[in-house]
Design a protein around this motif. Structure first.
Motif, mmCIF file in Angstrom:
data_model
loop_
_atom_site.group_PDB
_atom_site.id
_atom_site.type_symbol
_atom_site.label_atom_id
_atom_site.label_comp_id
_atom_site.label_asym_id
_atom_site.label_seq_id
_atom_site.Cartn_x
_atom_site.Cartn_y
_atom_site.Cartn_z
ATOM 1 N N GLU A 124 45.445 13.334 -24.541
ATOM 2 C CA GLU A 124 44.678 12.185 -24.087
ATOM 3 C C GLU A 124 43.344 12.672 -23.551
ATOM 4 N N PRO A 125 42.298 12.053 -23.970
ATOM 5 C CA PRO A 125 40.995 12.519 -23.491
ATOM 6 C C PRO A 125 40.936 12.468 -21.963
ATOM 7 N N ALA A 126 40.833 13.623 -21.388
ATOM 8 C CA ALA A 126 40.837 13.676 -19.938
ATOM 9 C C ALA A 126 39.472 13.284 -19.418
ATOM 10 N N VAL A 150 30.349 19.983 -30.627
ATOM 11 C CA VAL A 150 31.443 19.485 -31.438
ATOM 12 C C VAL A 150 31.955 18.193 -30.819
ATOM 13 N N LEU A 151 32.126 17.193 -31.677
ATOM 14 C CA LEU A 151 32.697 15.927 -31.230
ATOM 15 C C LEU A 151 34.187 15.993 -31.464
ATOM 16 N N THR A 152 34.957 15.762 -30.460
ATOM 17 C CA THR A 152 36.393 15.843 -30.679
ATOM 18 C C THR A 152 37.144 14.896 -29.768
ATOM 19 N N THR A 153 38.181 14.298 -30.305
ATOM 20 C CA THR A 153 39.064 13.536 -29.431
ATOM 21 C C THR A 153 40.132 14.468 -28.900
ATOM 22 N N GLU A 154 40.244 15.598 -29.550
ATOM 23 C CA GLU A 154 41.299 16.508 -29.145
ATOM 24 C C GLU A 154 40.750 17.494 -28.125
ATOM 25 N N SER A 155 41.130 17.273 -26.908
ATOM 26 C CA SER A 155 40.666 18.204 -25.903
ATOM 27 C C SER A 155 41.589 19.417 -25.862
ATOM 28 N N GLY A 169 29.137 23.883 -27.607
ATOM 29 C CA GLY A 169 29.867 23.093 -26.622
ATOM 30 C C GLY A 169 30.564 21.946 -27.310
ATOM 31 N N TRP A 170 31.093 21.035 -26.523
ATOM 32 C CA TRP A 170 31.836 19.949 -27.142
ATOM 33 C C TRP A 170 31.640 18.648 -26.378
ATOM 34 N N ILE A 171 31.908 17.596 -27.066
ATOM 35 C CA ILE A 171 31.847 16.264 -26.465
ATOM 36 C C ILE A 171 33.163 15.588 -26.800
ATOM 37 N N VAL A 172 33.806 15.072 -25.768
ATOM 38 C CA VAL A 172 35.094 14.438 -26.008
ATOM 39 C C VAL A 172 34.879 12.974 -26.377
ATOM 40 N N LYS A 173 35.469 12.572 -27.516
ATOM 41 C CA LYS A 173 35.423 11.171 -27.923
ATOM 42 C C LYS A 173 36.544 10.421 -27.213
ATOM 43 N N LYS A 228 27.842 7.518 -23.130
ATOM 44 C CA LYS A 228 26.459 7.762 -23.548
ATOM 45 C C LYS A 228 25.771 8.764 -22.610
ATOM 46 N N ASP A 229 25.979 8.581 -21.313
ATOM 47 C CA ASP A 229 25.295 9.459 -20.359
ATOM 48 C C ASP A 229 25.783 10.890 -20.480
ATOM 49 N N LYS A 230 27.099 11.016 -20.691
ATOM 50 C CA LYS A 230 27.638 12.367 -20.800
ATOM 51 C C LYS A 230 27.145 13.035 -22.081
#
Lengths: 156, 730, 122
Positions: free
Chosen positions: B138-140, C82-87, C102-106, C110-112
């Motif tokens: 789950e996205p934390a 990297v865009l990922t829903t999988e953290s 680095g990565w961005i969690v989906k 927007k701000d993050k």
């Protein structure tokens, strides 16, 4: 009846199109009217109410034409070349109304409009939204949505 | 429209495509459960839906897609075997996901217990496969904002010492220490910029420099409201690529002292905390003293990488990777359906205008050889071509419809406890979008019927020496300008004795009626006929095959049934390619011109007097090839003229009715046979009995298009009476 | 400051969202639909200041795409998010091994997203 001295309130004003049918003056709010066009012979529609004259081609759309006088139960009238068709939007349906000719376009104040007097007979109140007097003429404001309820055809 | 709302709508459009890809993938998986690329495609489809759903806060969809995806991931990484059970659950999950997407799209309620139950099943699949995989990802939410607020409330500051030594990997991954340090410095208390020191002592002599190595390290003293974790956040991306020590400075100095210290040092580093610590080793060694200050060219972030000019590798071969894209590049544009319809309407106008123009040219008496006539002929061809091209835009493969039907089969099989295999063919056959949409209901009904009534129970099938798994087939193909769709089953076929008996019991036919097999089969289409002895939950929804027949007829189509006892039943539906135009016979009726759909006409004939026989009061029949066909005086029926005394010099159109019978429509004369543009009456008027729609003729006038079945019904049942006046409301 | 950004994602929704988040910031956003298309776009566009990429994509996935970018001399130092829903840690590790910055969690905020871009790009 109308208070001439009264400041004319634009927000309270309406534009109406007046016309005559069987020696009576009627009007329709201009907001309901899309256009006014000359007479075109319609194609008759089977199984339709007596006041439905048929269909005409309005720039690719199929427009049903109604004889307003007949719908209102007024004496039958002779079709003449002077007849015009008022194209009106009623409850999201576009219909054409045959009338003898358009008299005038007037701007009136909401305050000039009086409720329809209660009469013994039921007929008038159903389709007249209100009445007003202009130059000694009594003009009946028609409530098209009540005169032509949605989905004519078989449902009518 | 709100841009987010617009993207959301586009998301649902994308979902439709993804659901289709998902369904395709699952079907391919049935054939080859080990194909890795298929599993990956399925995974991506679900994954993309989850991603988008998350962006719009569609929690239920995210939750379900997440569990679905987790199982697919296990399958993808071979932690889960693609057993039949797993494939079945994947299919059910896809069905539920489909419903969830549509519920979200339409804003309707979704029965959560369905998805919850399926989630339990999905999780059960993974139960053997290692613990808690399902909920790991789950996205934390990132804790940063909360912490900052916390610290902000008390306005408590801490002095930190941050030691930061990048490894070479940090540069290789495109990170820039200058930016990280800048970010860190932004956490400093206002007015007290951080103190940055660059340690250049590790830089070797210039001849020993390995350009790929990292030699710099920094010590940053910073006073901040943030917590240690808050500072560490800045280095989140470079974790593992640097040595990082963050310590609350031991010297918990008095605030005043700290301030004075800070002030003293303000002049030393760059005026802004944005210390541009460019870390290119070569540059640093040139001017080591400048390293901590602003020397980097902000225009060139790339210069921060190590090993600048050492072109070790030849240019990478991306060409190879490009090739597949060329073949697969199937460029499409998404267009709003309203725009297409507007275009179709306009082209319809164009066709009418062209016809009007042609007519005036004819009326003006110009010779055919004039350039006007020739040009007009050219124009006519072009118009026709434009029309066909435009109509093709609305055409869609029946695939999505067939996929829905596969699902109906599965559900019906589950509900009846029968084993059913669905086979489909011709999925790419293209039909008008509206036709596809309006076919869904009748097809659903037919499919349910096929499973419920057509197929036998597994026991009966085994007893009859058949495979216990029944087969329902769906086939689509183009045939002579129309689309043919066949729904067939390999069940027991129609029990004609029973059908006959039921029809007799219900008073639909007389007990001594002599009917051919085909006529008996067609009894199924009679209104009020239902073969089910008990109303089953499945197909007994108050809808009979008569409704199916009417729906098909309203699309300008026809349906036929044929059955082979013990072998099965085939329903064939023939449909027009589009609803926008119709092949019509233009005929004169009384003083009017009407259009009769060509599809209904069996033949046209000029009757001999001897062929017409009076029957009863004012009725008559036409004798043709030994059969007697009831006649219908169309002009009279439509109220366009008085009843005809005789049919001399009239023309008869022999039509087939939906119950398989024939009627002879009597009209005045035939004018022409051509395609007409269909204009609905519903929009501005309503339905008219006996009339399917209207069209606009070359002279600009409206002509009515007959609905032959309705005319026949009206003629038989007396029809709807001519509407008379009704009292005004009020 | 205007940045050139290349965003690669196979989901049109995600591309739309990225564009909707980034364009109003004055960023110049180029979009690509998969790894192969991403590498092609890279050749045609003004060299990006930041690359954002999804992982799960057809034809060429995010890992392959990042490797393809890093192989090119000009883009060895370009930050890649990297865009990922999988953290899940192993995915981040794999992305990093391939060369991600680095990565961005989906679903991203927007701000993050902008903060993450600012953190890796000038």
């Amino acid at each position: 009846m109308s208070d001439q001295e009264q400041e004319f309130d634009v927000s309270q004003s309406r534009e109406i199109v007046t016309f005559r049918l069987s020696e009576q003056d009627f009007c329709i709010d201009i907001m309901n009217i899309r256009e006014i066009r000359g007479w075109t012979q319609p194609t008759p529609l089977p199984h339709s109410p007596h006041y439905v004259r048929g269909l005409i081609n309005l720039r690719g759309a199929v427009l049903p034409i109604m004889d307003l006088a007949e719908r209102l139960g007024l004496p039958a009238r002779e079709a003449t070349a002077r007849d015009v068709i008022i194209v009106a939007m009623v409850e999201s349906q576009l219909i054409g109304l045959v009338v003898d000719g358009v008299s005038d376009i007037l701007t009136v104040s909401q305050n000039d409009i009086q409720p329809t007097p209660t009469m013994g007979a039921e007929s008038s109140q159903g389709y007249v939204e209100g009445i007003m007097s202009i130059d000694d003429r009594m003009i009946r404001i028609l409530d098209l949505a009540r005169i032509f309820p949605k989905a004519l055809g078989e449902a009518a | 429209m709100d841009p987010m709302e617009e993207i959301k709508q586009m998301f649902f459009v994308e979902c439709e495509e993804l659901l289709e890809a998902l369904q395709d993938g699952l079907e391919q998986l049935l054939e080859d459960p080990t194909e890795a690329e298929t599993v990956a495609t399925i995974f991506r489809a679900v994954h993309s839906m989850k991603g988008g759903a998350g962006a719009f806060g569609l929690e239920d969809l995210v939750g379900f897609a997440h569990n679905f995806e987790t199982v697919l991931d296990a399958l993808r990484s071979n932690r889960l075997e693609p057993t039949d059970e797993v494939l079945t659950e994947l299919q059910r999950s896809a069905d539920i996901l489909n419903d969830l997407v549509y519920a979200c799209k339409d804003g309707t309620d979704f029965d959560q217990s369905r998805s919850d139950a399926q989630i339990v099943k999905l999780q059960a699949l993974l139960a053997n496969e290692g613990p808690a995989e399902a909920s790991a990802d789950e996205p934390a939410p990132v804790a940063e904002p909360a912490e900052v607020e916390e610290a902000g409330e008390g306005s408590s500051f801490t002095n930190y010492l941050v030691k930061f030594k990048p490894h070479s990997g940090l540069y290789e991954r495109g990170s820039d220490p200058a930016l990280l340090i800048r970010d860190l410095c932004e956490l400093a208390v206002e007015g007290q910029p951080a103190d940055i020191e660059c340690d250049i002592s590790a830089i070797p002599e210039i001849e020993d420099i390995d350009p790929g190595q990292s030699f710099l390290s920094w010590e940053i003293r910073i006073k901040s409201e943030a917590t240690e974790a808050g500072l560490a956040e800045v280095f989140e991306f470079v974790e593992g690529d640097c040595d990082l020590v963050i310590s609350a400075a031991n010297v918990l100095a008095e605030p005043e002292t700290a301030e004075t210290e800070a002030e003293l040092e303000v002049d030393v580093p760059a005026p802004k905390p944005q210390a541009q610590a460019d870390s290119t080793p070569a540059q640093v060694s040139d001017a080591p003293a400048d390293a901590p200050t602003a020397l980097a060219d902000p225009e060139k972030p790339a210069s921060a990488t190590p090993a600048p000019a050492a072109a070790k590798k030849p240019a990478p071969k991306t060409e190879k990777a490009r090739e597949p894209a060329k073949g697969g590049g199937n460029a499409t544009v998404r267009v709003d359906l309203d725009r297409v319809d507007r275009l179709i309407n306009l082209v319809g106008e164009l066709v009418i205008n062209q016809a009007m123009l042609s007519q005036s040219v004819v009326e003006s008496g110009l010779a055919n050889s004039t350039s006007i006539a020739v040009g007009l002929e050219e124009f006519k061809h072009l118009t026709r071509e434009v029309q066909e091209s435009v109509l093709a835009i609305r055409a869609q493969p029946v695939k999505s419809l067939f996929q829905r039907m596969s699902r109906i089969v599965r559900e019906a099989a589950d509900a009846t406890g029968k084993k059913v295999n669905i086979v489909s063919d011709g999925e790419m056959t293209e039909v008008d979008k509206t036709v596809i949409e309006r076919l869904a209901d009748p097809l659903t009904h037919m499919i349910r019927n096929a499973v419920d009534h057509g197929l036998e129970s597994p026991e009966k099938r085994t007893a009859a020496g058949k495979d216990e798994v029944g087969t329902v087939s769906l086939i689509a193909e183009h045939r002579s300008g129309r689309v043919l769709i066949e729904v067939s089953d390999d069940g027991a076929g129609i029990n004609r004795e029973r059908v006959f008996q039921i029809a007799v019991d219900k008073g639909l036919i007389s007990p001594d009626a002599q009917l051919s097999n085909s006529e008996i089969d067609n009894l199924l289409f009679l209104p009020g006929f239902s073969t089910a002895e008990k109303v089953s939950d499945l197909s007994g929804r108050g809808v009979g095959m008569d409704v199916v027949k009417r729906s098909i007829a309203s699309l300008g189509g026809r349906i036929n049934i044929s059955s082979n006892p013990g072998k099965g039943t085939i329903f064939s539906i023939s449909l027009p390619l589009t609803l926008a135009i119709l092949d019509g016979m233009i005929v004169s009726v009384g003083s009017e011109t009407v259009v009769v759909p060509l599809s209904a006409i069996l033949e046209m004939l000029k009757p001999e007097e001897a062929q017409i026989h009076p029957l009863g009061s004012g009725e008559s029949v036409l004798q043709v090839r030994g059969e007697f066909v009831p006649t219908i005086d169309v002009a009279y029926q439509l109220g366009f003229g008085p009843k005809l005394e005789n049919y001399n010099d009239r023309v008869i159109l022999l039509i087939e009715t939906s119950d398989g019978g024939q009627r002879a429509l009597v009209v005045d004369s035939i004018q022409d046979q051509r395609q007409v543009v269909i204009k609905g009456l519903e929009e501005n008027y309503g339905e008219v009995s006996g009339i399917a729609a209207a069209t606009i003729l070359g002279d600009g006038r409206i002509a009515l298009i007959l609905d032959p079945d309705a005319i026949v019904n009206d003629a038989q049942g007396g029809g709807p009476t001519h509407n008379s006046s009704f009292a005004l409301a009020g | 400051m205007s940045l050139n950004i290349l965003a690669v994602d196979d989901s049109k929704t995600m591309r739309d969202l990225l564009h909707a988040a980034l364009a109003p910031q004055g960023f110049d956003v180029s979009l690509a639909e998969d790894g192969v298309h991403g590498l092609e776009t890279l050749k045609e566009m003004t060299p990006p200041d930041v690359i954002i990429t999804d992982i799960n994509m057809p034809k060429l996935d995010g890992f392959g795409f990042i490797e393809g970018v890093r192989e090119q001399q000009n883009y060895r130092g370009t930050p890649i998010l990297v865009l990922t829903t999988e953290s899940a840690p192993e995915l981040k590790m794999r992305a990093r091994d391939a060369g991600a910055t680095g990565w961005i969690v989906k679903p991203f905020d927007k701000d993050k997203l902008i903060a993450a871009i600012r953190r890796v790009a000038n």
